[in-house]
Design a protein around this motif. Sequence first.
Motif, PDB file in Angstrom:
ATOM      1  N   ILE A 193      -8.272  -4.700 -13.189  1.00 57.94           N
ATOM      2  CA  ILE A 193      -8.192  -3.269 -13.501  1.00 57.94           C
ATOM      3  C   ILE A 193      -7.496  -3.041 -14.834  1.00 57.94           C
ATOM      4  O   ILE A 193      -7.907  -2.197 -15.648  1.00 57.94           O
ATOM      5  N   LEU A 214      -6.964  -8.262  -8.253  1.00 62.80           N
ATOM      6  CA  LEU A 214      -7.675  -7.070  -8.695  1.00 62.80           C
ATOM      7  C   LEU A 214      -6.850  -6.260  -9.694  1.00 62.80           C
ATOM      8  O   LEU A 214      -7.400  -5.623 -10.599  1.00 62.80           O
ATOM      9  N   SER A 215      -5.530  -6.294  -9.548  1.00 63.08           N
ATOM     10  CA  SER A 215      -4.662  -5.593 -10.487  1.00 63.08           C
ATOM     11  C   SER A 215      -4.898  -6.089 -11.910  1.00 63.08           C
ATOM     12  O   SER A 215      -4.952  -5.301 -12.864  1.00 63.08           O
ATOM     13  N   ASN A 218       0.805  -1.228   0.000  1.00 62.84           N
ATOM     14  CA  ASN A 218       0.000   0.000   0.000  1.00 62.84           C
ATOM     15  C   ASN A 218       0.837   1.277   0.000  1.00 62.84           C
ATOM     16  O   ASN A 218       0.563   2.213  -0.755  1.00 62.84           O
ATOM     17  N   SER A 242      -5.244  -8.034  -3.802  1.00 53.76           N
ATOM     18  CA  SER A 242      -4.707  -6.880  -4.535  1.00 53.76           C
ATOM     19  C   SER A 242      -4.107  -7.315  -5.860  1.00 53.76           C
ATOM     20  O   SER A 242      -4.272  -6.637  -6.889  1.00 53.76           O
ATOM     21  N   ARG A 243      -3.419  -8.417  -5.864  1.00 57.52           N
ATOM     22  CA  ARG A 243      -2.812  -8.911  -7.095  1.00 57.52           C
ATOM     23  C   ARG A 243      -3.874  -9.329  -8.113  1.00 57.52           C
ATOM     24  O   ARG A 243      -3.773  -9.016  -9.302  1.00 57.52           O
ATOM     25  N   THR A 270      -9.229  -2.199  -2.427  1.00 57.20           N
ATOM     26  CA  THR A 270      -8.989  -3.180  -1.366  1.00 57.20           C
ATOM     27  C   THR A 270      -9.076  -2.559   0.026  1.00 57.20           C
ATOM     28  O   THR A 270      -9.637  -3.151   0.947  1.00 57.20           O
ATOM     29  N   VAL A 304      -5.963  -0.005  -7.227  1.00 56.71           N
ATOM     30  CA  VAL A 304      -6.170  -1.247  -6.472  1.00 56.71           C
ATOM     31  C   VAL A 304      -6.204  -0.995  -4.970  1.00 56.71           C
ATOM     32  O   VAL A 304      -7.056  -1.535  -4.255  1.00 56.71           O
ATOM     33  N   VAL A 345      -2.065   1.653 -11.736  1.00 57.08           N
ATOM     34  CA  VAL A 345      -2.710   0.376 -11.393  1.00 57.08           C
ATOM     35  C   VAL A 345      -2.675   0.163  -9.892  1.00 57.08           C
ATOM     36  O   VAL A 345      -3.695  -0.161  -9.255  1.00 57.08           O
ATOM     37  N   GLN A 346      -1.499   0.343  -9.287  1.00 58.81           N
ATOM     38  CA  GLN A 346      -1.370   0.128  -7.840  1.00 58.81           C
ATOM     39  C   GLN A 346      -2.266   1.065  -7.052  1.00 58.81           C
ATOM     40  O   GLN A 346      -2.899   0.676  -6.065  1.00 58.81           O
TER      41      GLN A 346
END
Length: 472
Positions: free
Chosen positions: A367, A363-364, A36, A360-361, A339, A335, A331-332
Amino acid sequence: MDPTMAIVLSSIGVLGIGVAISFFVGRRQKGIENWNVGGRSLPMYVVAGSQFATGMGGGVLVAHIGIGYDGGLSAITYNLLYSFGIILLVMLAGWLKKQNFSTLPDIFRKLYGEHKIMMSAVTVLAIVVPFGWLCTQLVAFGNLFTEITGLSFTLLVIIFAAISLLFVLPGGLSSVAWTDFVFGCFMLILAVASGFYMLNMAGGWSNIVSNVPENFVAFPEGMGAIGTTTVVLWIFAIFPGALTNQMSYQRIYAAKDAKTAKQGFIIAAIAGVFSGVWASFMGISILSQNAGLENSELAAGWFLTQIPTWFLAIYSAFIIATIMSTVSSAVQSVVVNITNDIYKSYINPEVKDRDLVKASRGLSVLIVILAIVLSLYYPQALGWLQATYAYSAAGLLVPIFLGIALRRTNFLSKKGAMGGIFLGVIGAAVAQIIDTAIPYAVYGVVASLVGFILVSFIFKNKSNMEKKVAGL
């Protein structure tokens, strides 16, 4: 050597270095805090490099060079507004670091308390700018490399977007920030090199000046050559948008201390102005050699068709580094909003950190797929930037900065914040639909200010009246 092969080899080299750094950092820095906010330990040079690299992006390579082509020194004005916004964030760095925030919506929780409708709206508005930037970079990459490789725009966008995941998945912001730093250094070197090459290619500055409108290169007149209406749009969209861009806030959160964040942002702001000077120069120089382009966003692509293979390979690596740094950051950022501010806050508050990283991975990937679809549907780089900046600023600028200014008073309320958010977005949308002469972002910010003050005042008075009735 075949130009396409040269581009492929240079791309593999640059991306290979970036991916290696990403996996190395991801292996050493694990956990949700690293994903994060970079473990809240980034040194000054990484903060500066990451902020600069993220802000430069394909917007500078395509849209900003296009501004230089259409409006001379106006690209400097664009970047000055953005850099000025970054400098203003320096003033908040101490308070922001002290709070241990992870996302932009955390500021609203601190100022106004928890409220599902408010936080959901803030989360959406926090997402639109980095997501808009993500689409901008994909469009920019596709436009540039279609010109020089002959490959389809669609294929290029899909390939580049898929590769970007290798920069995000290993360690989130930790891996993104460190690769940004390395790419940022590379960008500065190549910007200077390409500037000198262009100067020679165009026959020197005196020859460039003689072939373009005088007002394009006059100072300071040239900084407004794009037109008053457009500059006003930038003032009420780009500058406020810089103040509400979560990717910038994340780098403050990720710095090891407030002093580090401030120093890093000042350096990044100066580098940002330099990139505006570079974009203006490149756009003006291209105009002096080819004034017949139908679309100014094709100016950078035209330049690529004019240079020898050896320099094309080097410049292509520059493009790759510039665009990839912003894509991975965007992207990060999107995400972590979903999350942290939706999934963990409302759906699964007890989720373990290990599972949150896995989510998170996954969802990346989703996205990136969505960004590909929208980029192919609306392939306009500058349009993405202006629209996302405008709506984000319309909804978030007033509640954030008036909220921080008035945080020690009893004037603030959740309903006041929501009044500012929703009236700001509605005001911007209505103005855009009816196509007002004044940029729609202006209406959004003004509507947000009116809504925030009016609703806050009404509910402040109601609260005071209730206390009197209760004998408090």
